[in-house]
Motif scaffolding. Sequence first.
Motif, PDB file in Angstrom:
ATOM      1  N   SER A   7       0.845  -1.195   0.000  1.00 57.54           N
ATOM      2  CA  SER A   7       0.000   0.000   0.000  1.00 57.54           C
ATOM      3  C   SER A   7       0.873   1.233   0.000  1.00 57.54           C
ATOM      4  CB  SER A   7      -0.918   0.015   1.223  1.00 57.54           C
ATOM      5  OG  SER A   7      -0.170   0.233   2.399  1.00 57.54           O
ATOM      6  N   CYS A   8       0.206   2.362  -0.203  1.00 60.90           N
ATOM      7  CA  CYS A   8       0.874   3.649  -0.070  1.00 60.90           C
ATOM      8  C   CYS A   8       1.094   3.919   1.420  1.00 60.90           C
ATOM      9  CB  CYS A   8       0.025   4.750  -0.707  1.00 60.90           C
ATOM     10  SG  CYS A   8      -1.567   4.987   0.126  1.00 60.90           S
ATOM     11  N   VAL A  13      -4.272   3.574  -1.169  1.00 58.04           N
ATOM     12  CA  VAL A  13      -4.004   2.771  -2.362  1.00 58.04           C
ATOM     13  C   VAL A  13      -3.429   1.436  -1.906  1.00 58.04           C
ATOM     14  CG1 VAL A  13      -2.727   2.586  -4.529  1.00 58.04           C
ATOM     15  CG2 VAL A  13      -3.570   4.822  -3.762  1.00 58.04           C
ATOM     16  N   LYS A  14      -4.177   0.377  -2.172  1.00 60.66           N
ATOM     17  CA  LYS A  14      -3.725  -0.972  -1.841  1.00 60.66           C
ATOM     18  C   LYS A  14      -3.563  -1.745  -3.145  1.00 60.66           C
ATOM     19  CE  LYS A  14      -5.830  -1.432   2.761  1.00 60.66           C
ATOM     20  NZ  LYS A  14      -5.983  -0.063   3.065  1.00 60.66           N
ATOM     21  N   PHE A  15      -2.534  -2.558  -3.203  1.00 61.91           N
ATOM     22  CA  PHE A  15      -2.258  -3.297  -4.431  1.00 61.91           C
ATOM     23  C   PHE A  15      -1.671  -4.654  -4.098  1.00 61.91           C
ATOM     24  CE2 PHE A  15       1.130  -0.384  -3.408  1.00 61.91           C
ATOM     25  CZ  PHE A  15       2.247  -1.198  -3.378  1.00 61.91           C
ATOM     26  N   LYS A  75      -2.662  10.213  -4.330  1.00 65.72           N
ATOM     27  CA  LYS A  75      -3.052  11.628  -4.301  1.00 65.72           C
ATOM     28  C   LYS A  75      -3.420  12.091  -2.896  1.00 65.72           C
ATOM     29  CE  LYS A  75      -5.079  11.526  -8.943  1.00 65.72           C
ATOM     30  NZ  LYS A  75      -6.367  11.674  -9.664  1.00 65.72           N
ATOM     31  N   HIS A  76      -3.762  11.161  -2.020  1.00 60.51           N
ATOM     32  CA  HIS A  76      -4.175  11.515  -0.659  1.00 60.51           C
ATOM     33  C   HIS A  76      -2.966  11.819   0.230  1.00 60.51           C
ATOM     34  CE1 HIS A  76      -5.808  10.728   3.448  1.00 60.51           C
ATOM     35  NE2 HIS A  76      -6.758  11.500   2.962  1.00 60.51           N
ATOM     36  N   CYS A  77      -1.991  10.911   0.269  1.00 59.04           N
ATOM     37  CA  CYS A  77      -0.845  11.102   1.177  1.00 59.04           C
ATOM     38  C   CYS A  77       0.452  11.476   0.461  1.00 59.04           C
ATOM     39  CB  CYS A  77      -0.614   9.844   2.014  1.00 59.04           C
ATOM     40  SG  CYS A  77      -0.003   8.407   1.096  1.00 59.04           S
ATOM     41  N   GLY A  78       0.486  11.319  -0.862  1.00 64.57           N
ATOM     42  CA  GLY A  78       1.710  11.605  -1.607  1.00 64.57           C
ATOM     43  C   GLY A  78       2.682  10.443  -1.634  1.00 64.57           C
ATOM     44  N   GLY A  79       2.329   9.334  -0.989  1.00 59.70           N
ATOM     45  CA  GLY A  79       3.226   8.177  -0.950  1.00 59.70           C
ATOM     46  C   GLY A  79       3.423   7.560  -2.319  1.00 59.70           C
ATOM     47  N   HIS A  80       4.669   7.313  -2.664  1.00 58.97           N
ATOM     48  CA  HIS A  80       5.000   6.708  -3.954  1.00 58.97           C
ATOM     49  C   HIS A  80       4.713   5.217  -3.885  1.00 58.97           C
ATOM     50  CE1 HIS A  80       8.079  10.190  -4.535  1.00 58.97           C
ATOM     51  NE2 HIS A  80       6.852  10.593  -4.398  1.00 58.97           N
ATOM     52  N   VAL A  81       4.101   4.686  -4.942  1.00 56.30           N
ATOM     53  CA  VAL A  81       3.710   3.275  -4.908  1.00 56.30           C
ATOM     54  C   VAL A  81       4.419   2.407  -5.945  1.00 56.30           C
ATOM     55  CG1 VAL A  81       1.528   3.506  -3.680  1.00 56.30           C
ATOM     56  CG2 VAL A  81       1.558   3.881  -6.136  1.00 56.30           C
ATOM     57  N   ALA A  96      10.107  -1.203  -0.413  1.00 56.04           N
ATOM     58  CA  ALA A  96       9.626  -0.739   0.897  1.00 56.04           C
ATOM     59  C   ALA A  96       8.115  -0.869   1.027  1.00 56.04           C
ATOM     60  CB  ALA A  96      10.048   0.713   1.127  1.00 56.04           C
ATOM     61  N   ASN A  97       7.397  -0.941  -0.098  1.00 54.40           N
ATOM     62  CA  ASN A  97       5.939  -1.045  -0.070  1.00 54.40           C
ATOM     63  C   ASN A  97       5.447  -2.487  -0.117  1.00 54.40           C
ATOM     64  OD1 ASN A  97       5.761   1.714  -0.018  1.00 54.40           O
ATOM     65  ND2 ASN A  97       5.357   1.927  -2.187  1.00 54.40           N
ATOM     66  N   LEU A  98       6.341  -3.443  -0.111  1.00 54.90           N
ATOM     67  CA  LEU A  98       5.972  -4.867  -0.136  1.00 54.90           C
ATOM     68  C   LEU A  98       6.573  -5.556   1.093  1.00 54.90           C
ATOM     69  CD1 LEU A  98       6.543  -5.719  -3.912  1.00 54.90           C
ATOM     70  CD2 LEU A  98       4.340  -5.479  -2.728  1.00 54.90           C
ATOM     71  N   PRO A  99       5.971  -5.360   2.265  1.00 63.09           N
ATOM     72  CA  PRO A  99       6.575  -5.873   3.493  1.00 63.09           C
ATOM     73  C   PRO A  99       6.747  -7.386   3.539  1.00 63.09           C
ATOM     74  CG  PRO A  99       4.349  -5.083   3.919  1.00 63.09           C
ATOM     75  CD  PRO A  99       4.688  -4.691   2.513  1.00 63.09           C
TER      76      PRO A  99
END
Length: 141
Positions: A7-8, A13-15, A75-81, A96-99
């Motif tokens: 997620s972001c 945003v979850k993926f 768009k909500h938090c600005g976190g790169h995904v 870092a987004n795939l723990p």
Amino acid sequence: MSEYQGSCFCGTVKFQVSGAPEAMGYCHCDSCRRWSAGPVNAFSLWPIKNLQVLSGADQVGEYHLTEQSYRKWCKHCGGHVFTDHPAWDLVDVYVANLPGLTFEPALHVHYQESVLPIRDGLPKMKDMPAEMGGSGETLPE
């Protein structure tokens, strides 16, 4: 088949990616360093078809500095995904987004631009592997 969810920063945003990454490593290019706000970016490259946005698709922004990289963020938090690489039919999902993913880097790319030398015994590509349009040249550690 393996599946990894991410997620972001805020979780809007979850993926999910499925299967195995085509490659994992470190990118030292100026563009990735500035986008990640760090001295190096850990990447995992997946076939684009293996990425599924589970929620928040309407909150994914996109920026094209070049036609090689379509960088995406929440768009909500600005976190790169992730970043789509259409010419290769791959998507870079930031490690870092795939723990749940065990990061097993195989190489460093764009090492000629490095600002943080890393002595880990992995190949240091001057730019990119030849099969991805680079010179295929390696640099000394």
